[in-house]
Design an enzyme around this catalytic site. Structure first.
Site, PDB file in Angstrom:
ATOM      1  N   GLU B 272     -15.292 -22.330   1.354  1.00 13.09           N
ATOM      2  CA  GLU B 272     -14.703 -21.721   2.550  1.00 13.09           C
ATOM      3  C   GLU B 272     -14.643 -20.207   2.358  1.00 13.09           C
ATOM      4  O   GLU B 272     -13.585 -19.607   2.322  1.00 13.09           O
ATOM      5  CB  GLU B 272     -13.319 -22.308   2.861  1.00 13.09           C
ATOM      6  N   ARG B 275     -15.220 -13.419   3.074  1.00 15.25           N
ATOM      7  CA  ARG B 275     -15.679 -12.077   2.720  1.00 15.25           C
ATOM      8  C   ARG B 275     -17.193 -11.944   2.561  1.00 15.25           C
ATOM      9  O   ARG B 275     -17.818 -11.061   3.144  1.00 15.25           O
ATOM     10  CB  ARG B 275     -15.006 -11.674   1.411  1.00 15.25           C
ATOM     11  N   ARG B 310      -7.527  -2.302   4.493  1.00 19.49           N
ATOM     12  CA  ARG B 310      -7.621  -2.582   3.066  1.00 19.49           C
ATOM     13  C   ARG B 310      -7.402  -1.363   2.163  1.00 19.49           C
ATOM     14  O   ARG B 310      -6.668  -1.452   1.189  1.00 19.49           O
ATOM     15  CB  ARG B 310      -8.949  -3.276   2.732  1.00 19.49           C
ATOM     16  N   TYR B 314      -4.097  -1.980   0.095  1.00 20.01           N
ATOM     17  CA  TYR B 314      -4.349  -2.406  -1.285  1.00 20.01           C
ATOM     18  C   TYR B 314      -4.932  -1.300  -2.166  1.00 20.01           C
ATOM     19  O   TYR B 314      -5.230  -1.554  -3.331  1.00 20.01           O
ATOM     20  CB  TYR B 314      -5.381  -3.553  -1.312  1.00 20.01           C
ATOM     21  N   CYS B 341       0.981   8.185  11.023  1.00 15.43           N
ATOM     22  CA  CYS B 341       2.064   8.857  10.316  1.00 15.43           C
ATOM     23  C   CYS B 341       2.487   8.002   9.137  1.00 15.43           C
ATOM     24  O   CYS B 341       3.641   7.570   9.018  1.00 15.43           O
ATOM     25  CB  CYS B 341       3.237   9.103  11.262  1.00 15.43           C
TER      26      CYS B 341
END
Lengths: 417, 417
Positions: B272, B275, B310, B314, B341
């Site tokens: 499954e 990405r 992302r 991260y 901001c």
């Protein structure tokens, strides 16, 4: 440690959850009003003090309208926020347009509404003039860089993308004056979620010193200084809410010592808080739907990062009260999790709570700012409703929950029929 | 280091940006198809191999339809994703419903569509039975906990909220069998963005071993094992894309050594992935609108975290190509920033790039998965359009950009008129 009190009586929260499906954000009008009133009273010595509420914290027109009634303006960072503010009658100098990396179109929209334009960069003097024309009043955002320590949350000013350097500030005011700008402001923002009142006094001193120097060196008399926002709130039990009076007293003393002797009185003082204006007066109400016991113990709730991103995104602490079990001993240690397929979708990690059963209501504290507004629809999760508990005790739906139609609004399924 | 190639010719990107306003996501149909084909070919030895595309990565029906044509199913984690898949004709066992902290209503919707239901917790056996009734086919998600190292991205399995322990797994199959369930699956997900093919072979071995043990101890014959997703992509230049053949060869060898001798052939194998199916075949196209020089140098673009979260969330690396300057030397070091901001609204920090001028087009690589789908509207930022470059060279708008009406759709302004 004493339980952290909820802004709204747990029995009332339960009653509302009987009527409206969870999850939902619930705001307390009385708390929002009385807090805004306290801030304005604290700064009453400064005739033209104005708090411009940071719309991004809670971009709901019903909340903006309440704060407008309490005398607040709007701090807008985008076209959408300008329009939202306009819809509740906040235009002209009741609006501070503090954005960065700003497209020309948004400057045009800000100018059209008469908002105070706060330039984030020296190059924007020419950019604004070329694309939109310079307004009569212009403000600069100052980034002190290594001259000032930022606080823990906002990081070091020299790593921040915002504002002008000290040298650029003087160059900027000179340029504006030469181009015929008549009125001037100065802004900075060096803190976020700061609980030490002295921090804001130091910021005021920094700006007052600059105001004096700018008057002396560039012959520009500032009309206002904007201390920025950043007043924190006590997310954790045991933390103490900031006393606006302490900030105000310190700022006043600095004003008397620096601004009056320099002949710069009157100088207006503004702030642009978001978090402290609404944060503590909003709770995210959610229901436990699952219990899980594997390598750790979990309580699964019907809210997720779509409703409140701060714990997942920043590891931020949000206190949780189990409704009806406010006084029960916290005898279990659990992760309180949402249903996203992201392991950071956790409202609390290793949190000591009373035993929770499926069906229990949980109130997640301090979700009134940067809560609903930061939610995403990742994993196809619709965002929840916003409710307002009015001063008369009635409940008003101030934002409906999203439906699948909302989630799919930008898609065209025609060819799949 | 060689420049990382774009999936779409820079001249074509420029031509499309002349026609459509930036920012936008642009997907390459040819790339998506040929990659899906490569994966399916690699596993051709396993007759019933199926990739269930993780809808959350790119929840766009036009992308789902392409993957469906290539033989993929849909991995859904929510009601919205079930409906989206259904709209393009993905129902029944072409859908794997892998969710966690699942409300009864979503199980009912999954069952109604005949989706394969993958239970995340032992308590869900009883929960599903009580609220919806047990289907003929049920799958369990296994969390190996300390028995398996997770990879860097997904973290340690024992800290993950997902799945059943080993003991619960056996208990679960026993219970299902007793309750009359006839068909069984086993699932795990212990990696995210993993580039080592051996990792997936180890996962297959872990599941094959379990399949053998489950058959022996509980007399349950599994119909499929789902290795989960997690195949990584080379975000950084110099990283090597994973060779599906290497995974497949290793899995096949393990199958021959473990499954056939145990008499468990045929056992279907599923994955499954999200990405690797769309990530490299989508770029976020944005335009530089400002340059800024304070304590660091900045390039401001017209995209922001609304379009790609992302890097900000991260600190993830996304390569950037300046269109028309692919071969120009990278002589400047800049932060590439959006207009939020939030100081984490940066697509790149201290990135070496050719000198960028306002108006230059930037292509942000590998934005085809977990890009548009993770965007939020914080600061009132509308999300951008999605475009598909078709195999015949034409361009199709597969999602329109959001407008202010979309941003305000759940608000009622009636009382402010």
């Amino acid at each position: 440690m004493a339980e952290k009190p909820l802004p709204i009586d747990p029995a009332i929260i339960r009653r509302i959850a009987d009527e409206y499906p969870t999850p939902f954000h619930l705001y307390d009008e009385r708390g929002i009003r009385s807090n805004a009133h306290r801030l304005n009273v604290a700064f009453r010595w400064c005739e033209s003090f104005r708090e411009y509420f940071a719309v991004k914290a809670t971009p709901n027109p019903h909340i903006l309208a309440i704060l407008k009634e309490e005398g607040c303006g709007a701090d807008c960072s985008s076209y959408a926020e300008l329009v939202l503010s306009e819809r509740v009658g906040l235009v002209g100098e009741h609006v501070m347009f503090t954005s960065n990396d700003t497209p020309a179109k948004e400057y045009a929209e800000a100018k059209r509404r008469g908002a105070i334009i706060n330039l984030d960069d020296i190059t924007h003097v020419e950019y604004l003039e070329r694309h939109v024309g310079l307004p009569e009043l212009v403000c600069f955002r100052y980034n002190p860089g290594p001259l000032r320590e930022g606080n823990v949350i906002i990081g070091k000013p020299e790593d921040a993308k915002y504002g002008l350097t000290r040298a650029q500030l003087f160059e900027g005011y000179r340029a504006l004056k030469k181009k015929g700008v008549k009125r001037f402001g100065l802004h900075t923002m060096v803190a976020s979620n700061e609980l030490n009142p002295q921090f804001f006094v130091e910021t005021a001193k920094m700006l007052f010193e600059l105001a004096v120097e700018i008057a002396a060196k560039v012959d520009v008399r500032l009309e206002f200084v904007n201390l920025g926002g950043g007043i924190g709130i006590p997310y954790r039990p045991g933390q103490k809410a900031i006393d606006y009076g302490e900030i105000s007293d310190g700022v006043k003393a600095a004003y008397e010592a620096m601004i009056r002797p320099a002949g710069l009185h009157p100088l207006a003082i503004c702030m642009e808080n978001g978090r402290c204006m609404t944060g503590p007066y909003g709770v995210l109400v959610t229901r436990a739907i699952h219990k899980k016991d594997i390598y750790k113990k979990y309580v699964g709730v019907d809210a997720c990062m779509a409703n409140l991103m701060r714990p997942g995104m920043y590891g931020a602490y949000h206190h949780i009260t189990v409704i009806g079990k406010e006084d029960a001993p916290a005898t279990t240690t659990v992760d309180v999790v949402g249903s996203l397929c992201e392991n950071n979708d956790k409202f609390a990690i290793d949190r000591k709570l009373p035993p929770i059963e499926s069906g229990d209501l949980l109130a997640i504290h301090d979700a009134g700012a940067h809560g609903h507004s930061m939610g995403f629809q990742y994993n196809g999760k619709p965002r929840s409703a916003e409710l307002l508990l009015r001063e008369d005790g009635s409940v008003k739906l101030i934002r409906r929950a999203e439906t699948l139609d909302d989630l799919f609004a930008t898609l065209d399924f025609a060819e799949f029929k």
